[in-house]
Design an enzyme around this catalytic site. Structure first.
Site, mmCIF file in Angstrom:
data_model
loop_
_atom_site.group_PDB
_atom_site.id
_atom_site.type_symbol
_atom_site.label_atom_id
_atom_site.label_comp_id
_atom_site.label_asym_id
_atom_site.label_seq_id
_atom_site.Cartn_x
_atom_site.Cartn_y
_atom_site.Cartn_z
ATOM 1 N N GLU A 124 0.825 -1.210 0.000
ATOM 2 C CA GLU A 124 0.000 0.000 0.000
ATOM 3 C C GLU A 124 0.858 1.257 0.000
ATOM 4 O O GLU A 124 1.605 1.491 0.959
ATOM 5 C CB GLU A 124 -0.914 0.017 1.235
ATOM 6 C CG GLU A 124 -1.760 1.261 1.341
ATOM 7 C CD GLU A 124 -2.583 1.296 2.624
ATOM 8 O OE1 GLU A 124 -3.487 2.146 2.704
ATOM 9 O OE2 GLU A 124 -2.315 0.496 3.537
ATOM 10 N N GLU A 132 -11.794 2.892 6.168
ATOM 11 C CA GLU A 132 -10.656 3.107 7.058
ATOM 12 C C GLU A 132 -10.548 4.599 7.349
ATOM 13 O O GLU A 132 -9.682 5.300 6.827
ATOM 14 C CB GLU A 132 -9.362 2.575 6.421
ATOM 15 C CG GLU A 132 -8.195 2.539 7.408
ATOM 16 C CD GLU A 132 -6.873 2.180 6.765
ATOM 17 O OE1 GLU A 132 -6.066 1.517 7.415
ATOM 18 O OE2 GLU A 132 -6.649 2.573 5.600
#
Length: 252
Positions: free
Chosen positions: A139, A236
């Protein structure tokens, strides 16, 4: 209909992980995911997942020595042994709870040696993960929240994924981080969908619930659905309010 996964690193993080799983189920989430669950016995997490019928979509490798400033280890030269121990630990936990993904954190590093270190550790991670049917995710993080983090852009991630050459290495496409670093979310997602393993979101620039800020998530979610993506999208985001008070966006 778009489905959502609750990231329990931020949502209901004032509760135990099993209780947060139960809260996510009660709120209507279709799945959950987390950051670092290792202080909670895997048996307790698995019991809560079985009870609710939810899947834990993924978890992260440990960051390392957080007090000393670590934020991942896999691209840090000279710390390969620690990085691989963290990979082994995360894969064992994922296997115990039935999680399909593990996010391997690169850490603070830079330069050609860090690139080589990351690639070699990812080759180790993907080979070990393949034995248990798990996908490894990487990520990019934005350089405002994580200055000097090794992995910063989707193009850098794509280059590494192609170099490693493992079918179980994918991109974690975090809309929050990539909007800050690169923008053009929908076209970028269309381009990168073949190598994407999970999608996350939060408002930009404050990383709050997706009902305000510079990204029109109604449009983004609609386009993701049109592209045929069916895995729950990872919520998130951070909030100064209790999680249950922030969920109006799900109804809209």
């Amino acid at each position: 209909m778009t489905k959502f996964s609750a990231n329990l690193g931020f949502l209901w993080n004032d509760r135990s992980l099993p209780d947060a799983i139960r809260a996510a189920k009660a709120a209507g989430f279709a799945a959950v995911e987390c950051h670092w669950p290792f202080d909670t016995p895997a048996t307790e997490v698995k019991a809560a997942l079985d009870e609710t019928g939810l899947v834990m979509l993924g978890l992260n490798t440990r960051r390392g020595n957080v007090e000393a400033g670590d934020n991942g280890l896999a691209a840090v030269p000279g710390r390969e042994e620690e990085a691989r121990a963290a990979i082994d630990e995360a894969l064992a936990y994922a296997a115990a709870i039935g999680a399909p993904n593990v996010h391997v954190m690169s850490g603070f590093a830079g330069g050609p040696k860090a690139h080589v270190t990351f690639v070699e550790n990812l080759r180790y991670a993907t080979a070990e993960a393949a034995k248990i049917g798990v996908t490894i995710l990487i990520e990019p993080l934005n350089h405002y929240d994580a200055p000097n983090y090794f992995l910063g852009t989707s193009e850098q991630a794509k280059t590494i994924i192609l170099e490693v050459g493992a079918s179980n290495l994918k991109l974690m496409f975090d809309c929050y981080h990539l909007q800050i670093m690169e923008g053009d979310l929908v076209r970028r997602l269309e381009k990168l969908l073949p190598i994407t393993g999970h999608i996350q979101f939060a408002s930009v620039p404050d990383r709050g619930a997706p009902d305000h800020g510079e990204v029109n998530y109604g449009f983004v979610f609609e386009r993701i659905a049109e592209l045929g993506w069916t895995t729950p999208l990872g919520a998130e985001y951070k909030s100064t309010e209790p999680t249950d008070k922030t969920l109006g966006w799900m109804k809209r």
